[in-house]
Design an enzyme around this catalytic site. Structure first.
Site, PDB file in Angstrom:
ATOM      1  N   PRO A  65       4.814  -7.661   5.098  1.00 27.35           N
ATOM      2  CG  PRO A  65       5.629  -9.545   4.572  1.00 27.35           C
ATOM      3  CD  PRO A  65       6.068  -8.665   5.205  1.00 27.35           C
ATOM      4  CG  HIS A  66      -0.039  -6.943   7.990  1.00 31.27           C
ATOM      5  ND1 HIS A  66      -1.615  -5.933   8.500  1.00 31.27           N
ATOM      6  CD2 HIS A  66       1.025  -6.025   7.959  1.00 31.27           C
ATOM      7  CE1 HIS A  66      -1.419  -5.271   8.219  1.00 31.27           C
ATOM      8  NE2 HIS A  66      -0.078  -4.996   7.983  1.00 31.27           N
ATOM      9  CB  ALA A  67      -3.796 -10.719   4.629  1.00 27.82           C
ATOM     10  CG  LEU A 101       1.726  -9.403  11.517  1.00 26.59           C
ATOM     11  CD1 LEU A 101       2.256  -8.820  13.314  1.00 26.59           C
ATOM     12  CD2 LEU A 101       1.450  -7.694  11.618  1.00 26.59           C
TER      13      LEU A 101
ATOM     14  CG  MET B   9      -5.307  -3.999   5.970  1.00 20.60           C
ATOM     15  SD  MET B   9      -4.373  -5.944   5.443  1.00 20.60           S
ATOM     16  CE  MET B   9      -2.706  -5.504   4.805  1.00 20.60           C
TER      17      MET B   9
END
Lengths: 148, 89
Positions: A65-67, A101, B9
């Site tokens: 998971p990350h943004a 991350l 992303m």
């Protein structure tokens, strides 16, 4: 050059989570506690999965998971959560390990991705990651030996 | 030849996938451009092949570009097998 990307406090083992949102939140909160991200980043991690689906599964049983950097990254790094029992994003889309991350831009985190790739690309290190019982086992997998 | 590695992303798992693909291309002595893209822009970028996870593969299939679904984005054996099968067809 400091390439120690995972710190002792960045690892949480034997975690129980009732659903994937809780698991991701725990993973994100470690990044907050270790000074890697703002609280807003954790919500962004969850929103991304809600919008885009469980695409963050990078290997069987492992999700990353990350943004985005602009969602509140302070410092680059990762967090590791190993669950007691697998949790599913959807039927057949289970995970046992979360690698949270935090990246500052789209280039500077490549060494982190290389390290993660190294760990998940081999069946034996992937199993060691999923079945770790001591924080040290995880730290050894992700940090270079000379830094211990 | 252009290969597009796609994720949500465009800089996390797609970047990792790109690294694995480039490793195998180098090993095989094949020259190709490997780029990353996020899911929303992927369908507007020209490529010969798209490599992505199972979720996005299902949604990107059906166009002109051959879509390859990957389970472990860092597994050299899986990527090698996938590349061999698309390059022979």
């Amino acid at each position: 050059m400091n390439r120690r990307l995972l710190e002792e406090k960045g690892v949480l083992l034997d975690v129980t989570a009732k659903d994937w949102q809780v698991a991701i939140r725990i993973c994100g909160e470690i990044l907050v506690k270790t000074g890697k991200v703002e609280v807003t980043y954790v919500d962004a991690m969850i929103n991304n999965i809600q919008e885009l689906g469980p695409y963050i599964l990078i290997a069987p049983g492992v999700a990353m998971p990350h943004a985005r950097p602009e969602d509140g990254v302070i410092q680059e790094g990762i967090s590791i959560v190993v669950l007691k029992e697998e949790v599913a994003f959807a039927p057949g889309r289970e995970f046992k390990v979360l690698i949270g991350l935090a990246a500052l831009n789209s280039e500077s985190h490549i060494y982190i991705l290389q390290k993660i790739a190294e760990v998940i690309s081999e069946a034996d290190t992937l199993e060691r990651l999923k079945n770790a019982t001591e924080n040290d086992e995880i730290l050894q997998l992700f940090n270079d030996k000379e830094e211990h | 030849m252009k290969i597009l590695a796609v994720c949500g992303m465009g800089f996390g798992s797609s970047m990792m996938l790109k690294m694995t693909i480039e490793k195998i291309l180098k090993e095989k002595g094949i020259t190709a451009d490997v780029e990353t893209a996020d899911f929303t822009t992927a369908s507007s970028i020209y490529a010969d092949f798209i490599f992505t996870n199972e979720e996005f593969a299902k949604q990107l299939e059906g166009g002109k570009v051959k879509v390859v679904s990957v389970k472990n984005i860092a597994d050299a054996n899986e990527i090698r097998g996938a590349l061999e099968s698309v390059l022979n067809t």
